[in-house]
Each structure stands twice: as structure tokens, then as C-alpha cells.
Design a protein around this motif. Structure first.
Motif, PDB file in Angstrom:
ATOM      1  N   LEU A 101      43.922  55.495  37.523  1.00 57.82           N
ATOM      2  CA  LEU A 101      44.344  54.647  38.650  1.00 57.82           C
ATOM      3  C   LEU A 101      43.157  53.882  39.235  1.00 57.82           C
ATOM      4  O   LEU A 101      43.289  52.706  39.607  1.00 57.82           O
ATOM      5  CB  LEU A 101      45.033  55.488  39.732  1.00 57.82           C
ATOM      6  N   ILE A 102      41.982  54.527  39.293  1.00 61.13           N
ATOM      7  CA  ILE A 102      40.766  53.845  39.784  1.00 61.13           C
ATOM      8  C   ILE A 102      40.409  52.681  38.855  1.00 61.13           C
ATOM      9  O   ILE A 102      40.045  51.599  39.311  1.00 61.13           O
ATOM     10  CB  ILE A 102      39.589  54.852  39.904  1.00 61.13           C
ATOM     11  N   VAL A 103      40.534  52.906  37.552  1.00 61.56           N
ATOM     12  CA  VAL A 103      40.245  51.842  36.565  1.00 61.56           C
ATOM     13  C   VAL A 103      41.174  50.646  36.789  1.00 61.56           C
ATOM     14  O   VAL A 103      40.736  49.491  36.751  1.00 61.56           O
ATOM     15  CB  VAL A 103      40.373  52.384  35.121  1.00 61.56           C
ATOM     16  N   TRP A 104      42.465  50.908  37.051  1.00 62.86           N
ATOM     17  CA  TRP A 104      43.406  49.808  37.283  1.00 62.86           C
ATOM     18  C   TRP A 104      43.029  49.009  38.532  1.00 62.86           C
ATOM     19  O   TRP A 104      43.069  47.774  38.520  1.00 62.86           O
ATOM     20  CB  TRP A 104      44.835  50.349  37.431  1.00 62.86           C
ATOM     21  N   VAL A 105      42.652  49.701  39.609  1.00 61.16           N
ATOM     22  CA  VAL A 105      42.297  49.012  40.862  1.00 61.16           C
ATOM     23  C   VAL A 105      41.007  48.205  40.676  1.00 61.16           C
ATOM     24  O   VAL A 105      40.932  47.029  41.065  1.00 61.16           O
ATOM     25  CB  VAL A 105      42.152  50.019  42.022  1.00 61.16           C
ATOM     26  N   LEU A 106      39.987  48.820  40.070  1.00 60.86           N
ATOM     27  CA  LEU A 106      38.719  48.116  39.849  1.00 60.86           C
ATOM     28  C   LEU A 106      38.888  46.953  38.870  1.00 60.86           C
ATOM     29  O   LEU A 106      38.224  45.919  38.997  1.00 60.86           O
ATOM     30  CB  LEU A 106      37.645  49.084  39.331  1.00 60.86           C
ATOM     31  N   GLY A 107      39.787  47.128  37.885  1.00 59.71           N
ATOM     32  CA  GLY A 107      40.074  46.035  36.945  1.00 59.71           C
ATOM     33  C   GLY A 107      40.565  44.798  37.670  1.00 59.71           C
ATOM     34  O   GLY A 107      40.172  43.660  37.339  1.00 59.71           O
ATOM     35  N   GLY A 108      41.391  44.998  38.695  1.00 61.83           N
ATOM     36  CA  GLY A 108      41.872  43.884  39.520  1.00 61.83           C
ATOM     37  C   GLY A 108      40.746  43.238  40.303  1.00 61.83           C
ATOM     38  O   GLY A 108      40.671  42.004  40.408  1.00 61.83           O
ATOM     39  N   GLY A 109      39.832  44.069  40.838  1.00 61.28           N
ATOM     40  CA  GLY A 109      38.683  43.549  41.595  1.00 61.28           C
ATOM     41  C   GLY A 109      37.777  42.679  40.736  1.00 61.28           C
ATOM     42  O   GLY A 109      37.339  41.597  41.147  1.00 61.28           O
ATOM     43  N   VAL A 110      37.512  43.139  39.512  1.00 65.09           N
ATOM     44  CA  VAL A 110      36.650  42.384  38.584  1.00 65.09           C
ATOM     45  C   VAL A 110      37.334  41.059  38.197  1.00 65.09           C
ATOM     46  O   VAL A 110      36.681  40.010  38.119  1.00 65.09           O
ATOM     47  CB  VAL A 110      36.337  43.231  37.317  1.00 65.09           C
ATOM     48  N   SER A 111      38.647  41.095  37.989  1.00 60.35           N
ATOM     49  CA  SER A 111      39.392  39.865  37.674  1.00 60.35           C
ATOM     50  C   SER A 111      39.300  38.861  38.819  1.00 60.35           C
ATOM     51  O   SER A 111      39.197  37.653  38.586  1.00 60.35           O
ATOM     52  CB  SER A 111      40.869  40.185  37.399  1.00 60.35           C
ATOM     53  N   ALA A 112      39.313  39.357  40.071  1.00 60.21           N
ATOM     54  CA  ALA A 112      39.198  38.471  41.238  1.00 60.21           C
ATOM     55  C   ALA A 112      37.833  37.781  41.255  1.00 60.21           C
ATOM     56  O   ALA A 112      37.743  36.568  41.514  1.00 60.21           O
ATOM     57  CB  ALA A 112      39.409  39.264  42.527  1.00 60.21           C
ATOM     58  N   LEU A 113      36.761  38.531  40.951  1.00 57.83           N
ATOM     59  CA  LEU A 113      35.414  37.935  40.898  1.00 57.83           C
ATOM     60  C   LEU A 113      35.354  36.844  39.827  1.00 57.83           C
ATOM     61  O   LEU A 113      34.829  35.749  40.056  1.00 57.83           O
ATOM     62  CB  LEU A 113      34.355  39.011  40.595  1.00 57.83           C
ATOM     63  N   GLY A 114      35.901  37.160  38.645  1.00 57.01           N
ATOM     64  CA  GLY A 114      35.915  36.180  37.553  1.00 57.01           C
ATOM     65  C   GLY A 114      36.710  34.941  37.917  1.00 57.01           C
ATOM     66  O   GLY A 114      36.289  33.811  37.629  1.00 57.01           O
ATOM     67  N   SER A 115      37.852  35.129  38.572  1.00 59.39           N
ATOM     68  CA  SER A 115      38.714  33.993  38.957  1.00 59.39           C
ATOM     69  C   SER A 115      37.996  33.044  39.897  1.00 59.39           C
ATOM     70  O   SER A 115      38.125  31.815  39.774  1.00 59.39           O
ATOM     71  CB  SER A 115      39.980  34.501  39.645  1.00 59.39           C
ATOM     72  N   LEU A 116      37.248  33.592  40.862  1.00 57.07           N
ATOM     73  CA  LEU A 116      36.525  32.748  41.821  1.00 57.07           C
ATOM     74  C   LEU A 116      35.468  31.897  41.107  1.00 57.07           C
ATOM     75  O   LEU A 116      35.297  30.719  41.411  1.00 57.07           O
ATOM     76  CB  LEU A 116      35.869  33.621  42.902  1.00 57.07           C
ATOM     77  N   CYS A 117      34.782  32.513  40.135  1.00 57.44           N
ATOM     78  CA  CYS A 117      33.775  31.769  39.357  1.00 57.44           C
ATOM     79  C   CYS A 117      34.433  30.649  38.547  1.00 57.44           C
ATOM     80  O   CYS A 117      33.938  29.518  38.496  1.00 57.44           O
ATOM     81  CB  CYS A 117      33.023  32.709  38.415  1.00 57.44           C
ATOM     82  N   TYR A 118      35.573  30.971  37.934  1.00 58.93           N
ATOM     83  CA  TYR A 118      36.277  29.972  37.124  1.00 58.93           C
ATOM     84  C   TYR A 118      36.839  28.848  37.997  1.00 58.93           C
ATOM     85  O   TYR A 118      36.939  27.702  37.561  1.00 58.93           O
ATOM     86  CB  TYR A 118      37.406  30.639  36.341  1.00 58.93           C
ATOM     87  N   ALA A 119      37.218  29.187  39.234  1.00 57.57           N
ATOM     88  CA  ALA A 119      37.724  28.157  40.152  1.00 57.57           C
ATOM     89  C   ALA A 119      36.631  27.133  40.438  1.00 57.57           C
ATOM     90  O   ALA A 119      36.893  25.915  40.458  1.00 57.57           O
ATOM     91  CB  ALA A 119      38.202  28.806  41.448  1.00 57.57           C
ATOM     92  N   GLU A 120      35.386  27.610  40.646  1.00 62.57           N
ATOM     93  CA  GLU A 120      34.267  26.679  40.868  1.00 62.57           C
ATOM     94  C   GLU A 120      34.057  25.788  39.642  1.00 62.57           C
ATOM     95  O   GLU A 120      33.911  24.570  39.755  1.00 62.57           O
ATOM     96  CB  GLU A 120      32.973  27.439  41.179  1.00 62.57           C
ATOM     97  N   LEU A 121      34.048  26.395  38.463  1.00 63.52           N
ATOM     98  CA  LEU A 121      33.850  25.621  37.228  1.00 63.52           C
ATOM     99  C   LEU A 121      34.982  24.611  37.022  1.00 63.52           C
ATOM    100  O   LEU A 121      34.755  23.486  36.586  1.00 63.52           O
ATOM    101  CB  LEU A 121      33.774  26.563  36.024  1.00 63.52           C
ATOM    102  N   GLY A 122      36.212  25.033  37.340  1.00 58.57           N
ATOM    103  CA  GLY A 122      37.384  24.182  37.118  1.00 58.57           C
ATOM    104  C   GLY A 122      37.339  22.886  37.905  1.00 58.57           C
ATOM    105  O   GLY A 122      37.762  21.839  37.398  1.00 58.57           O
ATOM    106  N   VAL A 123      36.840  22.941  39.147  1.00 60.63           N
ATOM    107  CA  VAL A 123      36.800  21.707  39.953  1.00 60.63           C
ATOM    108  C   VAL A 123      35.469  20.972  39.789  1.00 60.63           C
ATOM    109  O   VAL A 123      35.369  19.789  40.105  1.00 60.63           O
ATOM    110  CB  VAL A 123      37.071  22.000  41.452  1.00 60.63           C
ATOM    111  N   THR A 124      34.432  21.654  39.276  1.00 65.04           N
ATOM    112  CA  THR A 124      33.130  21.003  39.052  1.00 65.04           C
ATOM    113  C   THR A 124      33.131  20.245  37.728  1.00 65.04           C
ATOM    114  O   THR A 124      32.552  19.168  37.607  1.00 65.04           O
ATOM    115  CB  THR A 124      31.989  22.051  39.040  1.00 65.04           C
ATOM    116  N   ILE A 125      33.773  20.836  36.700  1.00 58.64           N
ATOM    117  CA  ILE A 125      33.889  20.187  35.380  1.00 58.64           C
ATOM    118  C   ILE A 125      35.377  19.974  35.112  1.00 58.64           C
ATOM    119  O   ILE A 125      36.029  20.806  34.475  1.00 58.64           O
ATOM    120  CB  ILE A 125      33.250  21.069  34.278  1.00 58.64           C
ATOM    121  N   PRO A 126      35.962  18.904  35.655  1.00 63.87           N
ATOM    122  CA  PRO A 126      37.422  18.724  35.555  1.00 63.87           C
ATOM    123  C   PRO A 126      37.863  18.263  34.163  1.00 63.87           C
ATOM    124  O   PRO A 126      38.183  17.100  33.952  1.00 63.87           O
ATOM    125  CB  PRO A 126      37.708  17.663  36.629  1.00 63.87           C
TER     126      PRO A 126
END
Length: 461
Positions: free
Chosen positions: A30-55
Motif C-alpha cells: 500500500l505504501i508503494v502504491w501511495v508513493l508511486g502516485g507521488g512520484v507520478s505527480a513530480l514527473g507530471s509537473l516537470c512534463y507540464a513545464e516542458l510541454g508549454v516551453t517546447i510546444p
């Protein structure tokens, strides 16, 4: 909702067994599932920056090509076409077959031949649908999403009813390990969970179309990923409320076993719902992977035939046929559990390279306007976790992870011979032209028509 539908996929019906097997206890799973979501959130924020910087369309491939140049971008494309998409498709197709066939094999696992035949038939059918009509493909996606939500909703509601009846998880037993666990095994548990979260990076494909991306993209991430994490955690709690860890590990189709134990005469709803979900998942990945091949061919990184579309239906038939063929080959040589480790390792490798590119781009072009600019600790935290995960996964499963790495590196000579080497002998160009011509006649495809107005007035850079 776009992000939510893309992340919640068939993985939640596949990964719980692998996560529990590697983590060794209910609590740590269960801890792995919760932390997996946290890591995905960090990755998503980085990709959001790239997505609008390199359209640019094309996701990771476009960003890495822009930041690091052609070779790195090509290796990412090469691994996506040969490993990521076909392996993911193979895993989802095998899950579809297992859930459809499990009721017919109540006391044992469905046979190898039966699952492969049904999986191959499913892949061929959906390839034909995607070749025939874009409208059919999108309608299948809309309809079959209902199966996914029905199955998950049913599991969570029935699981909560069980908990209300007093069939609770006992905290003192949550960390009773089934066997000794190592850091390497925990890393593999994260790889299994990450398969269920794959899709978090799809949000950046539409960042250009989002109104007020600076506000709405992070907001979508903050809402969708915690919600997905909650759904996945509740689904696992529901499984554990009705099955012992040993029963879950012995099951070949976890949701079917869950339904048989708690739904009685309505238990057939579960395999049907999961089959609908996985069928829609295969269709979605076929649609996306063929578009990536198409994008790579337009950039000159793949044969030009893959950038052609059907004269009447406007569908990328050669790209779809390549994805279909690669998937069927992997389907016949792999086993679900190893395939998940294999594809998740390469997925994480490409995520890390892309997010490393974000840091490099910050240093290379500090004055570039970035509508979204994440705190520097976000990509650094992600990359630290990334290094831990890949290092220990490679240590624990050197063959499975190493094979993916080797296949990825075979793209280096292919790039220099096929893409970088411009002055090839005339006989090679003649051979490529004859193959392309034959492919065009066979598939009835041409290059997409270019708008004459666009040619006359090219966009100003």
C-alpha cells in the motif's frame, strides 16, 4: 478528466499481484502504491513545464530531440516503437485473454496457447478497426472506458461494504512479511506499480490546447493524480479485505477471484467489465503508438512509408501494421510479469532522460520564457528517485532490464547508418524507394496533403 481517463487504465487489474509479490507485505504494498502516485505527480509537473516551453507534438521524443539532438531523440523513439508500446500492448492483451478465459479454467491458469491465440486475434481485430476508421477507433475508446470505471467502482464499493461489516485489515498483520525483502525487490515493486500509473505523461500532449495553461495544467495534476492514487489504494484495500496475500498471489485474474468470493451469482460482471476495460486499453495504445511512428517518420527518423496515410480513410496503415507486428512478436516470447518489469524499466529510463533535459535546458537557455516553471527541487527529487529505482532494478533483474537496455542501444548504429549517413550509394536509395513504392501499392497510402495556403504562407518562427 483527460488526465484521469488516461492514467486509470488496465494496469490496476494487472499490477497488484506483482507489487505484493515484490514488496512482501500488505502494508509495504500500500505504501508503494501511495508513493508511486507521488512520484507520478513530480514527473507530471516537470512534463507540464516542458510541454508549454517546447510546444511540439510527439511528447518525450520531441522534447529530447529539441534539447539533446537527433541521436538521443532517435533512441527514445526507437525504444518506444520496439519496446514501450508493443510490450504495453502485449501485457494488456494477455490480461484481456486471462480475464476472458479464466471463468472457463476455474481450477487452473488458462493455457499458454489459448491466451496467445485470443490476444493475437484481439490485436488483429483492433488493428483492422484503426486502419478502417478513426471515428470507429475513438467511439470504441469512449464506449469501453465505461467497462473500466464500472469494474473499479464495483470493486471499491464492495470492498468498503466488507470493511463496514468488520472485515477490516488488521494493522498488526499488515507488515507480516511473506518472505525476506530487499531494497532491490522494493524497487521492482515500484516498477510494477508504475505500470498502472503510466499515462501521467499524456497530459502534456494537450498543454497547447488548454486555456490558461499556467493555472489549469498544474491544477489538473493536483486534482487528477491524488484522485487516481486514492482509487488505486482503495482498490487494493478492497482486494486485501476479501483475500489473503496468499490467495491474491495464487490468482491469475485478481478481480475475477475477488468477484467469485464476494459477488456470488453476479460474479460474471467482473471478468466482463475488465475485458471491456482492457479491450479499450489495447485500442487506445494502438491509436497512440501509430501516431508516434507517424511523427518520427515525418522528422526523418523512421522510413517515410510510416508517415503515409490511407488515401480514403486517412489512417496511418503502415505505422499501425508495424505496431501490430511488433506486439504479436513480443506476445509470443514474453510472460506478463517479466514484460511489466521490462517495459517499466525502459519507460522510467526515458522519463529520467526527459526530466534531465529540463534541468539542462534551464542551464542552456535560462532567459527563455516558461509559462510554467516548477521549483528546482521537483526535477531533482524525481531524478534522485529515478537513479535509486533504475540502479536497484538493474541489480535485482539484470537480464530482464538489461535486455531492454541492449535493444535501446542497438538504435545507435541504426541512427548513424539510416539517419545520419546522408551520402548512401544510389543502389540503397533505389532499394528503399522500391520498398516504399511496394508498400504504397499494398496499403493504398500517400503522404498527407499539404495545405497550399500553408505552403504559400509558412508560419513565422
Amino acid at each position: 478528466s483527460f488526465s484521469l481517463c488516461n492514467i486509470i487504465g488496465s494496469g490496476i487489474f494487472i499490477s497488484p499481484k506483482g507489487v505484493l509479490e515484490h514488496s512482501g507485505s500488505v502494508g509495504l504494498a500500500l505504501i508503494v502504491w501511495v508513493l508511486g502516485g507521488g512520484v507520478s505527480a513530480l514527473g507530471s509537473l516537470c512534463y507540464a513545464e516542458l510541454g508549454v516551453t517546447i510546444p511540439k507534438s510527439g511528447g518525450d521524443y520531441s522534447y529530447v530531440t529539441e534539447i539533446f539532438g537527433g541521436l538521443t531523440g532517435f533512441l527514445l523513439l526507437w525504444s518506444a516503437v520496439l519496446i514501450m508500446y508493443p510490450t504495453t500492448l502485449a501485457v494488456i492483451a494477455l490480461t484481456f485473454s486471462n480475464y476472458v478465459l479464466q471463468p472457463a479454467f476455474p481450477y487452473c491458469a488458462p493455457s499458454y496457447v489459448a491466451t496467445r491465440i485470443l490476444s493475437t486475434a484481439c490485436i488483429l481485430l483492433l488493428t483492422w478497426v484503426n486502419c478502417s476508421s478513426v471515428r470507429w477507433a475513438t467511439r470504441i475508446q469512449d464506449v469501453f472506458t465505461v467497462g473500466k470505471l464500472l469494474a473499479l467502482g464495483l470493486i471499491i464499493v464492495v470492498g468498503l461494504v466488507q470493511l463496514c461489516k468488520g472485515e477490516a485489515l488488521h494493522p498488526q498483520a499488515a507488515f507480516e512479511f511473506l518472505r525476506p525483502v530487499s531494497v532491490g525487490q522494493v524497487a521492482l515493486a515500484f516498477l510494477q506499480a508504475s505500470f498502472a500509473f503510466s499515462g501521467w505523461n499524456f497530459l502534456n500532449y494537450v498543454t497547447e490546447e488548454v486555456v490558461e495553461p499556467r493555472r489549469n495544467v498544474p491544477l489538473a495534476i493536483y486534482i487528477s493524480i491524488p484522485l487516481v492514487t486514492l482509487v488505486y489504494t482503495l482498490t487494493n484495500i478492497a482486494y486485501f479485505s476479501s483475500m489473503t496475500p496468499e490467495e491474491l498471489l495464487a490468482s491469475n485474474a485478481v478481480a475475477v477471484t475477488f468477484g467469485e468470493k464476494l459477488l456470488g451469482m453476479f460474479s460474471s460482471i467482473m471478468p466482463i467489465s475488465v475485458a471491456l476495460s482492457t479491450f479499450g486499453g489495447i485500442n487506445g495504445y494502438l491509436f497512440t503508438s501509430s501516431r508516434l511512428c507517424f511523427s518520427g517518420a515525418r522528422e526523418g527518423h523512421l522510413p517515410s512509408l510510416l508517415a503515409m496515410i490511407h488515401l480514403k480513410h486517412c489512417t496511418p496503415i503502415p505505422a499501425l501494421m508495424l505496431c501490430c507486428t511488433a506486439t504479436i512478436v513480443i506476445l509470443c516470447i514474453g510472460e506478463t510479469h517479466n514484460l511489466i518489469n521490462y517495459v517499466s524499466f525502459i519507460n522510467y529510463l526515458s522519463y529520467g532522460v526527459t526530466i534531465g533535459g529540463l534541468l539542462y535546458y534551464r542551464w542552456k537557455k535560462p532567459s527563455l520564457y516558461r509559462p510554467i516553471k516548477v521549483n528546482l527541487m521537483v526535477p531533482i527529487s524525481y531524478l534522485l528517485f529515478w537513479a535509486f529505482l533504475l540502479g536497484f532494478s538493474l541489480y535485482s533483474e539484470p537480464v530482464v532490464c538489461g535486455v531492454g537496455l541492449v535493444i535501446m542501444l542497438t538504435g545507435v548504429p541504426v541512427y548513424f547508418l539510416g539517419v545520419s549517413w546522408k551520402d548512401k550509394p544510389k543502389c540503397i536509395y533505389d532499394f528503399i524507394a522500391s520498398i516504399t513504392y511496394m508498400g504504397q501499392k499494398l496499403c493504398f497510402v500517400v503522404f498527407p496533403q499539404i495545405d497550399p495556403l500553408e505552403q504559400a504562407n509558412p508560419p513565422q518562427s
